[in-house]
Design a protein around this motif. Structure first.
Motif, PDB file in Angstrom:
ATOM      1  N   LEU A  89       0.980  -1.253   0.131  1.00  0.00           N
ATOM      2  CA  LEU A  89       0.142   0.024  -0.015  1.00  0.00           C
ATOM      3  C   LEU A  89       0.838   1.227   0.062  1.00  0.00           C
ATOM      4  CD1 LEU A  89      -2.648  -1.074   2.487  1.00  0.00           C
ATOM      5  CD2 LEU A  89      -3.035  -0.864   0.102  1.00  0.00           C
ATOM      6  N   PRO A  90       0.507   2.261  -0.740  1.00  0.00           N
ATOM      7  CA  PRO A  90       1.287   3.354  -0.554  1.00  0.00           C
ATOM      8  C   PRO A  90       1.270   4.304   0.503  1.00  0.00           C
ATOM      9  CG  PRO A  90      -0.788   3.620  -2.230  1.00  0.00           C
ATOM     10  CD  PRO A  90      -0.832   2.222  -1.638  1.00  0.00           C
TER      11      PRO A  90
ATOM     12  N   ARG B  66       1.263  -2.667 -22.710  1.00  0.00           N
ATOM     13  CA  ARG B  66       0.282  -3.950 -22.920  1.00  0.00           C
ATOM     14  C   ARG B  66       0.099  -4.415 -24.376  1.00  0.00           C
ATOM     15  NH1 ARG B  66      -1.757  -5.464 -18.244  1.00  0.00           N
ATOM     16  NH2 ARG B  66      -1.973  -3.912 -16.448  1.00  0.00           N
TER      17      ARG B  66
ATOM     18  N   SER C  22      -4.345   6.054  -7.992  1.00  0.00           N
ATOM     19  CA  SER C  22      -3.945   4.768  -8.836  1.00  0.00           C
ATOM     20  C   SER C  22      -3.012   4.002  -8.203  1.00  0.00           C
ATOM     21  CB  SER C  22      -3.635   5.208 -10.533  1.00  0.00           C
ATOM     22  OG  SER C  22      -2.343   5.884 -10.196  1.00  0.00           O
ATOM     23  N   ASP C  23      -2.052   4.285  -7.484  1.00  0.00           N
ATOM     24  CA  ASP C  23      -1.198   3.595  -6.847  1.00  0.00           C
ATOM     25  C   ASP C  23      -2.070   2.873  -5.765  1.00  0.00           C
ATOM     26  OD1 ASP C  23       1.330   3.542  -7.553  1.00  0.00           O
ATOM     27  OD2 ASP C  23       2.090   4.712  -5.753  1.00  0.00           O
ATOM     28  N   LEU C  24      -3.074   3.236  -5.020  1.00  0.00           N
ATOM     29  CA  LEU C  24      -3.788   2.600  -4.154  1.00  0.00           C
ATOM     30  C   LEU C  24      -4.865   1.472  -4.526  1.00  0.00           C
ATOM     31  CD1 LEU C  24      -4.778   2.570  -1.125  1.00  0.00           C
ATOM     32  CD2 LEU C  24      -6.321   4.143  -1.598  1.00  0.00           C
TER      33      LEU C  24
ATOM     34  N   THR D 278      -3.941  -0.097  -7.314  1.00  0.00           N
ATOM     35  CA  THR D 278      -2.915  -1.173  -8.158  1.00  0.00           C
ATOM     36  C   THR D 278      -2.233  -1.932  -7.094  1.00  0.00           C
ATOM     37  OG1 THR D 278      -1.529   0.537  -8.620  1.00  0.00           O
ATOM     38  CG2 THR D 278      -2.935  -0.270 -10.351  1.00  0.00           C
ATOM     39  N   ASN D 279      -2.515  -1.556  -5.819  1.00  0.00           N
ATOM     40  CA  ASN D 279      -1.732  -2.307  -4.833  1.00  0.00           C
ATOM     41  C   ASN D 279      -2.668  -2.888  -3.718  1.00  0.00           C
ATOM     42  OD1 ASN D 279       1.393  -1.973  -4.985  1.00  0.00           O
ATOM     43  ND2 ASN D 279       0.562   0.009  -5.649  1.00  0.00           N
ATOM     44  N   VAL D 280      -3.747  -2.621  -3.475  1.00  0.00           N
ATOM     45  CA  VAL D 280      -4.844  -2.886  -2.834  1.00  0.00           C
ATOM     46  C   VAL D 280      -5.300  -4.670  -2.996  1.00  0.00           C
ATOM     47  CG1 VAL D 280      -6.988  -2.274  -3.574  1.00  0.00           C
ATOM     48  CG2 VAL D 280      -6.464  -2.286  -1.111  1.00  0.00           C
ATOM     49  N   GLU D 281      -5.194  -5.331  -1.798  1.00  0.00           N
ATOM     50  CA  GLU D 281      -5.753  -6.753  -1.794  1.00  0.00           C
ATOM     51  C   GLU D 281      -6.900  -6.964  -0.836  1.00  0.00           C
ATOM     52  OE1 GLU D 281      -1.859  -9.362  -2.026  1.00  0.00           O
ATOM     53  OE2 GLU D 281      -1.437  -7.828  -0.813  1.00  0.00           O
TER      54      GLU D 281
ATOM     55  N   PRO E  31      -4.374  -7.212  -7.435  1.00  0.00           N
ATOM     56  CA  PRO E  31      -3.588  -5.832  -7.925  1.00  0.00           C
ATOM     57  C   PRO E  31      -3.171  -6.083  -9.462  1.00  0.00           C
ATOM     58  CG  PRO E  31      -2.455  -6.477  -5.717  1.00  0.00           C
ATOM     59  CD  PRO E  31      -3.586  -7.498  -6.183  1.00  0.00           C
ATOM     60  N   SER E  32      -2.990  -7.088  -9.768  1.00  0.00           N
ATOM     61  CA  SER E  32      -2.528  -7.417 -11.373  1.00  0.00           C
ATOM     62  C   SER E  32      -3.955  -7.306 -12.059  1.00  0.00           C
ATOM     63  CB  SER E  32      -1.968  -8.764 -11.638  1.00  0.00           C
ATOM     64  OG  SER E  32      -2.934  -9.659 -11.271  1.00  0.00           O
TER      65      SER E  32
ATOM     66  N   ALA F 145      -4.743  -3.235 -11.925  1.00  0.00           N
ATOM     67  CA  ALA F 145      -3.796  -2.893 -12.723  1.00  0.00           C
ATOM     68  C   ALA F 145      -4.306  -2.639 -14.249  1.00  0.00           C
ATOM     69  CB  ALA F 145      -2.359  -3.097 -12.490  1.00  0.00           C
ATOM     70  N   ALA F 146      -4.916  -3.685 -14.628  1.00  0.00           N
ATOM     71  CA  ALA F 146      -5.279  -4.129 -16.155  1.00  0.00           C
ATOM     72  C   ALA F 146      -6.483  -2.844 -16.351  1.00  0.00           C
ATOM     73  CB  ALA F 146      -5.555  -5.455 -16.258  1.00  0.00           C
TER      74      ALA F 146
ATOM     75  N   VAL G   1      -7.393  -0.367 -14.538  1.00  0.00           N
ATOM     76  CA  VAL G   1      -6.830   1.092 -14.606  1.00  0.00           C
ATOM     77  C   VAL G   1      -6.352   1.589 -15.864  1.00  0.00           C
ATOM     78  CG1 VAL G   1      -5.207   2.619 -13.748  1.00  0.00           C
ATOM     79  CG2 VAL G   1      -6.229   1.317 -12.014  1.00  0.00           C
ATOM     80  N   ASP G   2      -5.853   0.607 -16.582  1.00  0.00           N
ATOM     81  CA  ASP G   2      -5.096   0.870 -17.689  1.00  0.00           C
ATOM     82  C   ASP G   2      -6.278   1.051 -18.863  1.00  0.00           C
ATOM     83  OD1 ASP G   2      -2.641   0.675 -16.351  1.00  0.00           O
ATOM     84  OD2 ASP G   2      -1.909  -1.018 -17.495  1.00  0.00           O
TER      85      ASP G   2
ATOM     86  N   TYR H   8      -7.849   3.976 -18.561  1.00  0.00           N
ATOM     87  CA  TYR H   8      -7.134   5.276 -19.322  1.00  0.00           C
ATOM     88  C   TYR H   8      -7.335   5.114 -20.641  1.00  0.00           C
ATOM     89  CZ  TYR H   8      -2.983   7.736 -20.232  1.00  0.00           C
ATOM     90  OH  TYR H   8      -2.201   8.675 -21.074  1.00  0.00           O
TER      91      TYR H   8
END
Lengths: 164, 279
Positions: free
Chosen positions: A35-36, A59, B57-59, B61-64, B260-261, B264-265, B267-268, B271
């Protein structure tokens, strides 16, 4: 004799290149999601902004294009984590090398990634005043390059390149 | 012209909206005077309103899953004991960690109006958390906004019980208009009807666990999707100045799984979708 020595030199050069490739630096990736920080430093804020457009566009990259990008990300990681940062860790050089990467399958790939940098940098500069940035006395060009290098490493890592 | 950002619900699928926001706020340089959110959109709304899109976006892509929910050893049997399946203690801690006094002050100083949709069980209507609420109350409202019925608890606030704003208002466009927005940027996590392919998996109807895991979760998703379609149709019929961002197809299978993976996909995807729709 001269012909023979020339062939030997070529073979030795090739061997040296292979040795460098085998023993050269590899991309270092984080071991897992974290977590950031709720109040991230400037370079983390900029890296977070750069990673999304980079990863999104990568990608669709071919294997060769992703490999070329990972190579650049690795070199930038080494240069920007050195103290003091190496000459490759500066925005003009970084952008020139990024846009010069070969992209045979998606010609606009790296120029598009480069194109998203300006907006990210402008946004991050708006978020954090110059004096509050974690630049460790480095110039803006080096400071921003450190953040972009982090983002490129993250993008490559999250798409499966590098080593944890 | 006053721009309003509307962030719909959808659990982990909210990562799509984060990608859309990344394009709008950074590449297009849009500033939103009003930010409204429901459920996962309520969580995103805080960092959208404070202008910290990178951190958001960091949050996402890292939250589980373990950072959001805790089912413990009993799993779905919790429903019998407690009346809900998952504890939201991890989510409450996450909200406390990121919605700090400094961040709320930042939202206020930027002049952004924040509206967090929550459903009042007793009153049977949608209420809103705002940037003027005391911090502890706003945190609880954001938590309540994300609490899906049965799968998560109801949240008591001021003598009433609250849960997911998405029960009645999946996409709080009206709240943005009421707060003064004249142009709406709406992010929904479901695809438009024409872009929705049926999913191929069967839904067994055998044991209690199956009903919870498949039928209920799928039913909630279908209701939420229909509500989103209806809201957008209504707003379009009323002539609301609106740009709508929806995925081009179905996103990840379960909104309550936070990978997270996969996020992240998404989020992308958000975008690139926003870039395509609003170059």
């Amino acid at each position: 004799m001269a012909w023979y020595l020339g062939r030997v030199r070529s073979a030795l050069a090739l061997l040296a290149l292979l040795a460098a490739a085998c023993g050269g630096p590899s991309l270092s990736c984080p071991s897992g999601p974290t977590l950031p920080d709720p109040d991230p430093a400037y370079t983390d804020r900029l890296a977070s902004l750069v990673v999304v457009p980079s990863r999104a566009r990568l990608r669709s990259a071919s294997e060769a294009e992703l490999e070329a990008f990972t190579g650049l990300a690795t070199e930038l990681q080494v240069a920007c984590e050195a103290s003091p940062p190496g000459p490759a860790c500066a925005m003009p050089d970084l952008r020139a090398r990024l846009t010069a990467l070969p992209a045979p399958d998606h010609p606009a790939l790296f120029t598009d990634i480069d194109g998203a940098l300006d907006a990210s940098i402008a946004h991050a500069h708006g978020e954090v005043a110059t004096g509050d940035r974690d630049c460790d006395g480095q110039t803006e060009a080096v400071c921003d390059a450190r953040a972009v290098a982090k983002a490129f490493a993250r993008a490559a890592c999250e798409l499966g390149a590098g080593h944890g | 012209m006053s721009d309003g950002l509307v962030l719909g619900g959808g659990g982990s699928l909210g990562a799509f909206s984060v990608g859309v926001l990344r394009w709008l706020a950074v590449d297009k340089g849009l500033h939103f005077d009003v930010v409204t959110g429901t459920s996962t959109g309520a969580l995103s709304a805080v960092l959208a309103a404070s202008g910290e899109v990178g951190l958001l976006s960091d949050l996402y892509t890292n939250v589980e899953t373990r950072d959001i929910l805790y089912a413990g050893l009993l799993g779905d049997a919790n429903m019998v004991l407690h009346g809900y399946v998952n504890s939201v203690d991890p989510l409450r801690a996450l909200i406390e960690r990121y919605l700090t006094p400094a961040r709320l002050a930042r939202i206020v100083s930027r002049g952004v109006k924040l509206r967090i949709a929550i459903t009042s069980l007793q009153r049977g209507l949608v209420e809103y958390g705002t940037e003027t609420d005391p911090l502890p109350e706003l945190r609880e409202k954001i938590l309540a906004s994300a609490c899906q019925p049965v799968l998560m608890p109801t949240i008591p606030i001021g003598g009433y019980d609250y849960l997911d704003g998405g029960v009645m208002q999946m996409l709080p466009i009206q709240a943005a208009l009421d707060a003064g927005a004249t142009r709406i940027y709406a992010c929904a996590t479901s695809a438009a009807p024409a872009d929705r392919a049926p999913i191929t998996r069967r839904f067994p109807n055998r044991h209690g666990t199956d009903v919870l895991n498949y039928t209920l979760r799928r039913a909630v998703l279908l209701l939420a999707t229909q509500q989103t379609d209806d809201t957008l149709d209504l707003m379009a019929a009323r002539g609301v100045d609106m740009r709508v961002f929806r995925p081009a197809g179905n996103l990840a299978p379960s909104p309550l799984e936070f990978s997270p993976s996969e996020m992240a996909a998404m989020v992308d995807e958000g975008y690139l979708r926003a870039q395509a729709l609003l170059p």
